[in-house]
Design an enzyme around this catalytic site. Structure first.
Site, PDB file in Angstrom:
ATOM      1  N   GLU A 126      13.405   3.201  13.926  1.00  0.00           N
ATOM      2  CA  GLU A 126      12.364   4.057  13.364  1.00  0.00           C
ATOM      3  C   GLU A 126      11.101   3.887  14.185  1.00  0.00           C
ATOM      4  OE1 GLU A 126      11.245   3.097   9.354  1.00  0.00           O
ATOM      5  OE2 GLU A 126      10.997   0.959   9.761  1.00  0.00           O
TER       6      GLU A 126
ATOM      7  N   LYS B 224       6.547  -1.862   1.824  1.00  0.00           N
ATOM      8  CA  LYS B 224       5.402  -1.246   2.512  1.00  0.00           C
ATOM      9  C   LYS B 224       4.214  -2.208   2.445  1.00  0.00           C
ATOM     10  CE  LYS B 224       3.303   3.323   3.154  1.00  0.00           C
ATOM     11  NZ  LYS B 224       3.860   3.579   4.497  1.00  0.00           N
TER      12      LYS B 224
ATOM     13  N   TYR C 203       0.839  -1.196   0.000  1.00  0.00           N
ATOM     14  CA  TYR C 203       0.000   0.000   0.000  1.00  0.00           C
ATOM     15  C   TYR C 203       0.877   1.249   0.000  1.00  0.00           C
ATOM     16  CZ  TYR C 203       0.990   1.136   4.901  1.00  0.00           C
ATOM     17  OH  TYR C 203       1.623   1.499   6.073  1.00  0.00           O
TER      18      TYR C 203
ATOM     19  N   LEU D 202      11.663   1.507   6.442  1.00  0.00           N
ATOM     20  CA  LEU D 202      10.948   1.909   5.244  1.00  0.00           C
ATOM     21  C   LEU D 202      11.731   3.037   4.563  1.00  0.00           C
ATOM     22  CD1 LEU D 202       8.219   1.551   3.666  1.00  0.00           C
ATOM     23  CD2 LEU D 202       7.494   3.626   4.862  1.00  0.00           C
TER      24      LEU D 202
END
Length: 279
Positions: free
Chosen positions: A178, A146, A31, A202
């Site tokens: 993160e 993702k 996504y 990411l």
């Protein structure tokens, strides 16, 4: 509100996905979320490039990904989102097939897009900063994809919300990597330090944008670890994300970061980022 599902523009409340969709059964899909500022989609090409890389990584063939930009523009128009703040959500799954782990043959991907008005977080989140917690990184080793499989992120963010914190910071092998829905950076010795681009984070669009903006402001940038045992010695700490933009963290696990208020470097980067996003 209109949505897009498998080639059709339909009212969002009428959109239906079969129970055999592999996104529903296996989280077999990827996504994207893109931000829209007064009708302009920020970095749409970069979002679609990242989605294309994710689809290739999980071996879903979808050659017409560039056409999704036109779909997004039409949804903004039909939903009256040419002013103010909005988001574009895009999801592509492997498609519909009887439940078996191996890839089904001859299946078309399920493609879904939605455009919705977006309500920004309170302005105080940026002016005063937010709180965060640390959380063990229990995610898989392909965080660069993702994926719609976000259960570890959900659990981490829920743990943060239960103690009135905004974000959970993943810790892996003694390094703060993160957040559950954002990248992370610190200011150490006057330089912006963020975890190196790898399979463990990411490849954030906001992260990349800020790393390009910083040198123009005379702010050094370095990709490297933010060690857990040194976290409370950093000068500043901030989140990077599509909806968080450049958001200062002033407290982690109840302890102050820096002077307990947003730092000068974070403020400068936020100002530059908002100038870039707003044209």
């Amino acid at each position: 509100m209109q949505a897009y599902l498998n080639g059709e523009y339909i009212p969002a409340e009428e959109a239906r996905v079969p129970i055999d969709d592999r996104g529903f059964l296996f989280a077999d899909g990827v996504y994207e979320v893109a931000r829209v500022y007064d009708g302009r989609i920020f970095k749409m090409a970069e979002h679609l490039r990242r989605m294309s890389e994710g689809l290739a990584a999980i071996r879903i063939e979808f050659p017409d990904i560039g056409g999704l930009a036109q779909v997004a523009e039409r949804l903004l128009e039909e939903n009256g989102l040419r002013s103010g703040s909005a988001t574009i959500y895009i999801q592509v799954t492997r498609g519909v097939a009887p439940r078996k782990h191996a890839f089904p043959a001859g299946v078309q991907p399920t493609v879904f897009l939605a455009a919705r008005a977006y309500q920004d977080a309170p302005a105080s989140y940026w002016s005063d900063g937010v709180a965060a917690i640390r959380y063990p990184d229990i995610r898989w080793a392909r965080c660069d994809i993702k994926s719609v499989a976000l259960l570890p992120n959900v659990l981490a963010n829920q743990a943060a919300h239960e103690v009135d914190a905004f974000e959970a910071l993943f810790v892996r092998d003694g390094v703060v990597i993160e957040g559950s829905h954002s990248n992370l950076a610190a200011v150490i010795g006057g330089a912006v330090v963020t975890y190196p681009r790898s399979n463990y984070i990411l490849p954030g669009i906001t992260r990349d944008t800020v790393l390009r903006l910083a040198p123009d402001l005379g702010i050094p940038v370095r990709e490297g670890p933010i060690y857990d045992h040194e976290l409370f010695q950093v000068e500043e700490l901030f989140l990077l994300g599509t909806t968080t933009e450049v958001m200062p963290i002033v407290q982690v696990d109840g302890k102050q970061i820096g002077g307990g208020k947003p730092g000068a470097v974070t403020k400068r980067l936020l100002e530059a980022y908002r100038k870039a996003t707003r044209g």
